[in-house]
Design a protein around this motif. Structure first.
Motif, PDB file in Angstrom:
ATOM      1  N   ASP A  39      43.335  44.144  63.215  1.00  0.00           N
ATOM      2  CA  ASP A  39      43.844  45.476  62.577  1.00  0.00           C
ATOM      3  C   ASP A  39      43.191  46.821  62.183  1.00  0.00           C
ATOM      4  N   PRO A  40      43.735  47.413  62.562  1.00  0.00           N
ATOM      5  CA  PRO A  40      43.318  48.739  62.670  1.00  0.00           C
ATOM      6  C   PRO A  40      41.868  49.033  61.630  1.00  0.00           C
ATOM      7  N   SER A  41      42.936  48.759  60.552  1.00  0.00           N
ATOM      8  CA  SER A  41      42.579  48.954  58.421  1.00  0.00           C
ATOM      9  C   SER A  41      41.168  48.496  58.715  1.00  0.00           C
ATOM     10  N   TRP A  42      40.353  47.614  59.614  1.00  0.00           N
ATOM     11  CA  TRP A  42      39.292  47.043  58.815  1.00  0.00           C
ATOM     12  C   TRP A  42      38.258  48.198  59.215  1.00  0.00           C
ATOM     13  N   PHE A  43      38.633  49.034  59.566  1.00  0.00           N
ATOM     14  CA  PHE A  43      37.630  50.087  59.925  1.00  0.00           C
ATOM     15  C   PHE A  43      37.869  51.528  60.020  1.00  0.00           C
ATOM     16  N   THR A 137      30.031  49.102  54.002  1.00  0.00           N
ATOM     17  CA  THR A 137      31.255  48.017  52.964  1.00  0.00           C
ATOM     18  C   THR A 137      32.131  47.744  54.253  1.00  0.00           C
ATOM     19  N   VAL A 138      32.447  46.144  54.029  1.00  0.00           N
ATOM     20  CA  VAL A 138      33.030  45.641  55.469  1.00  0.00           C
ATOM     21  C   VAL A 138      34.461  45.121  54.706  1.00  0.00           C
ATOM     22  N   ASP A 139      35.394  45.107  55.707  1.00  0.00           N
ATOM     23  CA  ASP A 139      36.665  44.894  55.545  1.00  0.00           C
ATOM     24  C   ASP A 139      36.442  43.213  55.539  1.00  0.00           C
ATOM     25  N   PRO A 140      37.449  42.617  53.888  1.00  0.00           N
ATOM     26  CA  PRO A 140      37.438  41.366  53.911  1.00  0.00           C
ATOM     27  C   PRO A 140      37.770  40.190  55.006  1.00  0.00           C
ATOM     28  N   MET A 141      39.045  41.349  55.454  1.00  0.00           N
ATOM     29  CA  MET A 141      38.954  40.118  56.741  1.00  0.00           C
ATOM     30  C   MET A 141      38.406  40.274  58.024  1.00  0.00           C
ATOM     31  N   ASN A 142      37.191  41.605  57.847  1.00  0.00           N
ATOM     32  CA  ASN A 142      36.603  40.813  59.602  1.00  0.00           C
ATOM     33  C   ASN A 142      35.785  39.858  59.016  1.00  0.00           C
ATOM     34  N   SER A 143      35.711  39.191  59.352  1.00  0.00           N
ATOM     35  CA  SER A 143      34.437  38.243  58.517  1.00  0.00           C
ATOM     36  C   SER A 143      33.050  38.375  59.528  1.00  0.00           C
TER      37      SER A 143
END
Length: 176
Positions: A39-43, A137-143
């Motif tokens: 998912d490109p929104s991760w970054f 910061t980290v996207d919540p889905m980028n475990s």
């Protein structure tokens, strides 16, 4: 941020501080990694002027496989981040803090400890500069990413929208 980096080597990869000569390769890696994310929104993508600032400020380090940039990481002192400093965004005391705000690794080099070594390197640099904390910061889905931060002792201190409104977990590593 000059630092002895010999203890941060990974088999088959060479670590060094990045310079203006590395900018094009950094930007190409950046675009390639983001395009390949589930998912490109991760970054949140960085802009060219940011690469210039990181390189001018000696804030970026990269791992190389022979002549190929395998991954890079960036940590910036809060005074260079201004209103974008994560501590400031969170309403915390920003003095003596750093933001670990970019880490990108080509897929072929994932699972070799590149992110983990950047976490260790940046902790040592921040401590050597009398830092009090490092934020990220980290996207919540980028475990995969947030697990690395948690293994390194970072604590999640907030989850809220950042950048252009996308949700982010804010992490802090207290150094004192």
């Amino acid at each position: 941020m000059k630092m002895a980096i010999n203890s941060y080597q990974i088999r088959g990869l060479a670590l060094r501080q990045l310079t203006a000569q590395d900018k094009a390769e950094m930007m190409a890696l950046h675009d390639r990694v983001i395009a390949g994310l589930p998912d490109p929104s991760w970054f949140f993508p960085s802009e060219e002027w940011e690469f210039d600032a990181w390189l001018e400020g000696n804030e970026a380090f990269g791992y190389f496989d022979k002549g190929t940039l395998a991954g890079f990481g960036v940590m910036t002192p809060q005074d260079a981040r201004g209103v974008h400093s994560y501590a400031r965004v969170l309403g915390e005391k920003p003095e003596c803090t750093f933001d670990f705000h970019d880490v990108l690794v080509l897929p072929a080099y994932r699972g070799r400890g590149v992110h983990t070594m950047f976490l260790k390197l940046f902790e040592e640099i921040a401590r050597a500069m009398d830092g009090e904390a490092i934020y990220s910061t980290v996207d919540p889905m980028n475990s995969a990413s947030w697990h690395n931060f948690e293994k390194a002792g970072y604590q999640q201190i907030a989850e809220k929208p950042a950048y252009d409104g996308r949700m982010r977990r804010y992490y802090r590593l207290s150094l004192r």
